[in-house]
Structures are given as structure tokens and as C-alpha cells.
Design an enzyme around this catalytic site. Sequence first.
Site, PDB file in Angstrom:
ATOM      1  N   TYR B 135       0.797  -1.220   0.000  1.00 27.82           N
ATOM      2  CA  TYR B 135       0.000   0.000   0.000  1.00 27.82           C
ATOM      3  C   TYR B 135       0.831   1.271   0.000  1.00 27.82           C
ATOM      4  O   TYR B 135       0.293   2.362  -0.188  1.00 27.82           O
ATOM      5  CB  TYR B 135      -0.954   0.008   1.200  1.00 27.82           C
ATOM      6  CG  TYR B 135      -2.308  -0.472   0.816  1.00 27.82           C
ATOM      7  CD1 TYR B 135      -3.367   0.421   0.707  1.00 27.82           C
ATOM      8  CD2 TYR B 135      -2.523  -1.795   0.516  1.00 27.82           C
ATOM      9  CE1 TYR B 135      -4.611  -0.015   0.336  1.00 27.82           C
ATOM     10  CE2 TYR B 135      -3.765  -2.236   0.137  1.00 27.82           C
ATOM     11  CZ  TYR B 135      -4.810  -1.347   0.056  1.00 27.82           C
ATOM     12  OH  TYR B 135      -6.038  -1.768  -0.319  1.00 27.82           O
ATOM     13  N   LYS B 182       1.390 -14.717   5.017  1.00 27.34           N
ATOM     14  CA  LYS B 182       1.888 -15.657   4.003  1.00 27.34           C
ATOM     15  C   LYS B 182       3.375 -15.906   4.259  1.00 27.34           C
ATOM     16  O   LYS B 182       4.205 -15.850   3.351  1.00 27.34           O
ATOM     17  CB  LYS B 182       1.635 -15.083   2.608  1.00 27.34           C
ATOM     18  CG  LYS B 182       1.780 -16.087   1.483  1.00 27.34           C
ATOM     19  CD  LYS B 182       0.708 -17.142   1.471  1.00 27.34           C
ATOM     20  CE  LYS B 182       1.026 -18.277   0.534  1.00 27.34           C
ATOM     21  NZ  LYS B 182       0.008 -19.356   0.592  1.00 27.34           N
ATOM     22  N   ASP B 215      -4.234 -17.728   3.231  1.00 29.57           N
ATOM     23  CA  ASP B 215      -5.218 -18.353   2.342  1.00 29.57           C
ATOM     24  C   ASP B 215      -6.107 -19.302   3.144  1.00 29.57           C
ATOM     25  O   ASP B 215      -7.319 -19.371   2.924  1.00 29.57           O
ATOM     26  CB  ASP B 215      -4.555 -19.049   1.143  1.00 29.57           C
ATOM     27  CG  ASP B 215      -3.249 -19.744   1.492  1.00 29.57           C
ATOM     28  OD1 ASP B 215      -2.431 -19.135   2.205  1.00 29.57           O
ATOM     29  OD2 ASP B 215      -3.029 -20.880   1.059  1.00 29.57           O
ATOM     30  N   ASP B 239      -6.867  -6.001   3.692  1.00 34.18           N
ATOM     31  CA  ASP B 239      -7.834  -5.379   2.793  1.00 34.18           C
ATOM     32  C   ASP B 239      -8.807  -6.445   2.284  1.00 34.18           C
ATOM     33  O   ASP B 239     -10.037  -6.259   2.314  1.00 34.18           O
ATOM     34  CB  ASP B 239      -7.043  -4.772   1.627  1.00 34.18           C
ATOM     35  CG  ASP B 239      -7.907  -3.950   0.700  1.00 34.18           C
ATOM     36  OD1 ASP B 239      -9.027  -3.600   1.080  1.00 34.18           O
ATOM     37  OD2 ASP B 239      -7.452  -3.658  -0.423  1.00 34.18           O
TER      38      ASP B 239
END
Lengths: 487, 487
Positions: B135, B182, B215, B239
Site C-alpha cells: 500500500y 503468508k 489463504d 484489505d
Amino acid sequence: MSSTGTANTRIPVTLIPGDGIGPECVGSARRILEAAGAPIEWEECQAGAEVFKRGLPSGVPPETMDSITRTRVALKGPLETPVGFGEKSANVTLRKLFETYANVRPVREMPGVKTPYSGRGVDLVIVRENVEDLYAGIEYAQTPGVAECLKLISVKGCEKIARFAFEYARSEGRASVACATKANIMKMTEGTLKRVFEEVAPDYPDIESWHVIIDNCAHQLVKRPEQFGVIVTTNMNGDIISDLSSALIGGLGYAPSANIGNEIAIFEAVHGSAPKYAGKDVINPTAVILSAVMMLRYLELFEQADAIEHAIGVTLESGVLTGDVMGYDKGTPTTVYTDAIISNLGKRSETWTVREHTPLKLPKLAPEADYVRPATRAVVGLDVFIESPFSATELGASLMELTADTKLSLKMVSSRGTKVFPPTGAITDTLDHWRARFIIRENPGDLPDDDVHELLQRISSRHRWMHIEKLQEFDGELGFTRDQGEN
Amino acid sequence: MSSTGTANTRIPVTLIPGDGIGPECVGSARRILEAAGAPIEWEECQAGAEVFKRGLPSGVPPETMDSITRTRVALKGPLETPVGFGEKSANVTLRKLFETYANVRPVREMPGVKTPYSGRGVDLVIVRENVEDLYAGIEYAQTPGVAECLKLISVKGCEKIARFAFEYARSEGRASVACATKANIMKMTEGTLKRVFEEVAPDYPDIESWHVIIDNCAHQLVKRPEQFGVIVTTNMNGDIISDLSSALIGGLGYAPSANIGNEIAIFEAVHGSAPKYAGKDVINPTAVILSAVMMLRYLELFEQADAIEHAIGVTLESGVLTGDVMGYDKGTPTTVYTDAIISNLGKRSETWTVREHTPLKLPKLAPEADYVRPATRAVVGLDVFIESPFSATELGASLMELTADTKLSLKMVSSRGTKVFPPTGAITDTLDHWRARFIIRENPGDLPDDDVHELLQRISSRHRWMHIEKLQEFDGELGFTRDQGEN
């Protein structure tokens, strides 16, 4: 894609049973394919835990690589990457080494498998770019306290995956392809997929297409998943939304996948090796069976694929369900479930519609390395990333002094994307990681490397830098973004 | 956080009505807060579409910045960034310029609002890092066909958000905090949040904590959202999963948020300005009202916050629902819905439990820029990113020749994270974008910048480079990842 699927010739396929529950899943699929009369010659190969333990850090031995290179098609069970043996996942290794750029993840409501979405007809496919993006895993510790990962996206990679998504939709007779990106924030990287997708879409006038912001896509997948047909997206986004989607239809036990490249295709379930259920005849092999059905269609063995899909439908409709949905004490054993599917071969499901498939056409792009050729280009400046305990003002003043008589002038210093020098009045919790942006002082043109070297030597004389990016323009367009607060 | 919320002094708060439906939502919230007796002095300020049209590229005028700097608290409606007026979103500008590093997104099943998850008691909070990560929007066109975005993650940023998440959980009496990253693919960037989270967790022994791969987190949020309390995650992941989560409970009409920094806090709904519904008295103002409730608690006005929460519960239980859930032809008008909530102030909901809140303690970290100080460090090599139409083999040979008598030797050339020189037998669709990795030839130690400059001059003499990263070691640990195929 092979078209040699006649009754007389058998098609060689590499079979990797994998780890944990892998051999049971793959064994079930193999029995069903054989019972359906699929003319396949299996080449059984190793990969995964045992291979890591033999000391091979990739987890994939040369004989398995050779087999896949020869057969060009593999069906595989889940592979483990045991802690302390391999640095990279063997699953990822296989995908990357064979440039299987398209990860295909169908998500469809299964008969008899109850979920909060039952009866709504969820039936979508996530097409995820499988090679680029943050998944390249290129990371640097830039200062002791700041790490960087590079997100790399190419025009060619985007065109391949965008065209693939449309071709895949066509091969399944699907009406729409949505493209999901974060182009509103990352205009250059995520924006490339959006732009290329919109350029490619007119080549497929039979298919409806639209763009959706990735966070809204995740929202819509939960709120109204039935609106989607095919969704194409970048690697990391695709990782998240494909796992999200598989939960809509009863979980990973029903989530097949394909990794397809222009040379090689690898079919596998999405789930892991679940060692605690291994060898107990309790697991749900449907994800691997459905992956094998995708493989049959890739091999253009449509008849056998349709027969197996119907048999799965009939089996589930009859209430034969495995432990993952029934509870592991009450579920049908894996072998009994497999037998039921085999005994249902030839029957047609009442509720499950098998899509009509046509051969998948893989996009062939021009092979040139310089796939995009601008008419004009120029280097117009330099971003230098500096580690410094100075304040923004001290660092800014020092850099201005150091470079006063060079061709480049300091435009700003920023901290993680927010301009902090010249001061803007923003409240920014700065670190020791800074970016100094230099632009050509006058007569903008192509900055020679000699001036770059000169600037670096000046900065090196007083500061510690660890990263440089040239600021470029292609066809008169800026090849870099402005910072928060930069004008 | 202010603690001046007594009945006698009024607390100044900046109020930004915003664009589209913003003024109606904010107006509804303001009326309810006033009816509940919240001692607030509103300073009404502008931001958004009108400001962009006046020619201010940030969309936020100085007088609004001044007001927020003074009041330190803002309640705002959605802002538009009209196409062609601003490069950056005014919403993002406000978050970044005031270092509001924590984005807080509560997601809770609302009484009377039917969803596929109704009755399961979904009640979770996403705490999203709000300043760092992709971002920052730092992007470069590295070649005409390859773009890069930098994902930057700092130890300090991770510690702030991890501690914030635990403190937030405590302030609401929540039992658990999950950290979603992740880290398995991005060990250095995403891995930093995981590592710091695990280091910080023992300071909060009253709160259960665990790590979940992002995930799988998205999968679990759809499959069994009731398992989560607080989830802390990086900016881009956050987000996606916060928008995912808001769909579990009836959509954006019920999704409040807070952007909290150590100095300033901004409260706002998640939804957009929905211009097509503006001025029609049909929209659902609940998200802004619930954002205002979060603000009251931040200001330690717990009594008024609880009263409003109960009144919303009673109103929804009585079947008074707005057009977003009832259909816009049948919904209760915004003003009538607001009146109903006001008339229900003082009543207690039968089904809605209001959590007991205690003051939120914001984490205070040491202010030093060099937050992490290694005992030893060294530069051990250099990655040079090169644009070249050569093949991997030609480029590799050329680079070896060019650098034969320097201190650095070519270790490999890779294409988007996969090693292609020396050749590995992998099938890789290479582009004109390469990374050449050079390491110190012998006597590893700290590479002087002079040798770096020398190497660059050699490469510049024959090739076009656009990006350099120093390869560093901190405390003997590699500060860079190995590529696919690199040993």
C-alpha cells in the site's frame, strides 16, 4: 495438449502418489479412470518427503523431472516439505520449473454436500497466474529492521493468463470472465493485468467481461458467488480467493486444480497430505478424482471425463459421503466410496449437469523477449534507498549538500511511501529506511550512467545505501509512481 | 486517547460529512450521539470531491488538516476521488498523513439481518496494518514490459500492530488473537509479522494466540467464522479478508471501522459514497453509527456507546430495516430508522450482548530510528537487475567475461525468481528482465562501495541495468532469499 486419445494408443501420464493421504487419493482416481476405460499408461514417480529425506533439496528427483518432460502431463498427490529438509515447497518447484503459468481452480456445489450456500448453484472457476508476482519470493533485508519483497508483473505474463482465462471459459461454454485486481492502488503492477485484460477482451466477443477490485471480489464471493463464471487474477490474490471459494462448496475435499503451461500440465488436489488420516481408509478422494477428470478433458478424453463426473454425481446424490462431511466416525470408507463411483459409471445424474466441453486452445504469444517496444525512452532520475539514523531533515540537508554540483537534484525523501522531506506537516513514524528521489536538474533527457555512478560515489562518501532504482519514462509516460504528499 | 470525557467539558471532534450519501450517514450518527448525550463539540470540515474540484490534488484542505491535528479525533463520511482530479485517494491520504497504523474492522452478526450465517454468532475483528506493505504504492516500470511494486515491512511496524491487536482484544475482553500471514512464501516480509507476533504474544498470557496462513484464514472465515476473535494481518491481506468478512454479516451497511494511530484516530464506514442513492433518504447509516460508537469508546464515553449499541439492537430486532437489506422500495427511510434508534435509547436489547469495554492502551515503542541493532553486519554481494534481449546463456557469458577480474563473481542469472543461468533444465518463459547475482569471490567480508561502483561501471559498459540491491548479512544470517533452482 495431446490429441492422441484413441482407443488403440495409450497416453503416457506421470503419476506421483505423493505423501500422507496422497497414495490413497491417487489410487482411488487411478482405479476409477481405469474402470472408465481411459486409455492411460501410468508412469509412477516419486516426489516429496522421501526425496527430501534422501538429501535432494528440491524434493523432486531427476527421474521424475525426466518423466514429466517426456509425458508432459502429471497427476499428483499432495507433497510434504518436511521442516529442516527443503527450503522450497516441492509443489511450487514443480509448478515453476515447468512454467505452468495458469492455476485453474473450479468451485462447484456438489450434490448432497450441505453448506450455507446449498441450492444456490455456485459454479465458478478461479484462474490464477501461477509464476509471477510476490510468489517469485525475491526478498531482501534492506536494513536490520526493514524487509522488502518484490512484486513483479509482466505484460506478457498478464496477456498469457488473460487469454488463457477467456480460452478456458470458451472450452467450458461459460458466459463470463471477471478480472480481479488491486489496480486502484497498484496502478503499474496490478494495473497491468487490468489493462491487458481489457485490451484482450474484444477478441472474445462471445464472453461477457468486467473488472472487479480484489477486495470487493472477496466480498462478492461471500455475498453472491453465483454471479461469477471465470475469475482471472494475479498470483497472491488468486491464492487467497481460490481458498476462500473452495470453502463455499464444502471444503478442500471437493477442490480440484490444474497447473497448465504451454508445454506441460500438472493436475492435483488443493488439499495437503493430512498425515494423521493417512492409511486409515477414511479420506475423501474426490478432489484428486475431479483433478483427474480435468486431466482427461485436457487430453480430450471427453467421454470418459463425462462418465466419471456423472458417476460422482449419482454417488453423492445417493448419500454416499466420506468422513470429512459426515464426521470421521460415520463416513463411507475411501475404498467403498471409490467402489460406489465405479459401480455408478454409465448412470446419469439427475441433478448434476455435466458441461459440454471443447478442446482448450492455449494462447501462443510472440516469443520475443522484448515483448513491449516503446518508441521513445529515457532515464530521468534515480531513487536511492538509504539506511540512516538521521532525521528526515538532517538527511535531506546532507544529500542536498552532497549533490549540489551534480546533474541530479534531490526532489524528496520519503519513508515507506510518504514524503517527509521537504516537510509536509504529516505525522510519520519514520524508521532508518529512507528513499531519496533525484531528478535531472535541467535539460531533461536520457541520464548517462556516468552521472549515476558519480551520484552514487557522492552518496557513498557519507551514507549507507542498499537499493537503487532508475526512474524511467517510456513513450513519454512516467515509469514510476509519486509518493503520498509528492506533487 | 483522550480522557476528558466528563459531563462538563465537551470533547472537540472533527466531522467530515463527505460525498454522496456521506452527509446523510454522518448526519444520522450525529443526531444519535447528541440524543445519547455524548459531550462532543463538532468541528465540521470539508474533504473529498468538492476539494479536488477546487484544484487541491490531495482532496484534503489545510483547514481540515489543522482541525484534525488539533482535535486528534475525526468522524468522517465516505470521500470520492473524482477521475482526473486526484492521483491519490483522499481516504488513504488522511490515513497515511496521520500515521493511523491500525485499521480496525469489527464484523458481528446483526439481529434481524438474515444471511447464510445467521444464528452462528459471527463476532470478530480484523486488525489490519494500515501504513506499510504494498500500500505504500512504490512502483517502477523496470522495462517496457515488466513492472515492480515494493512490499516493505518493518519490525517496528509489525510490533506496533501486533501489540495493538492484543491491546484491542483486551479492551474488549476477547479471548483470542490469530495472526494471518503468508510467511511460508515470504519468509522475510510476511515472516516478520509472524515472528514478531510470536515474540510479543507471551506478554499477553490472558489471550490465546496462534498463526494461520492467510489463504487458509480466508477459507476458515467462510467455513467457520465463529472460531475467530481478533485477526491481525498485513495491509494487503487485511484489505481482502476484512471485505470478505463484512459480507458474512449482511454487507457494508453494517461495517464500521477505525483508523487508529498513537496521536490521531479517524472513524469511518467502510462503504463508498454511493452517489446514486444520495439525498433520497434510503441508505443504511448503521456503519457510520457503529463507527461513531467505536469513537465514543476510544474517547472513553462507554456509557453513551453502550446505550447506542443497545438502541440499534432493539431497533433491528423490531424489524426496522433499511433498503439495503429489505429492497430499496420497501426499506425504512434513513431518517425514520434514525428516529427509531433515538426513540430506543435507554432500552436494552434482548438478543444483543454489549461487550464490556475497558480503555484501549496504545503500544508505545522506543522512538529510535534504528530500532533493530545487529551485532555484526556485512555486504556480501550484489543483485543487479538488467534489461536485455539476450538469452540467459548469452547474458550469463557476457557478465562473467565483464566481471572476470573484479572482486565479485556471477553466481546466477534468474528470471522472475527462477534460476536460468547456469542452466537447470527448467522450462522458463524468460522476458527481457533479468537478475544477475554477484557474490564476493573470496575472503568474504564487508564489500566496500568502491567495488560496487567498479562492478556497475563494468556492467554499464555493455548492458542496461535499472535496479540494484545489496546483498547483506545481519548477525550472520542471510538478508536475501535464494531463487527457485539456486542452491
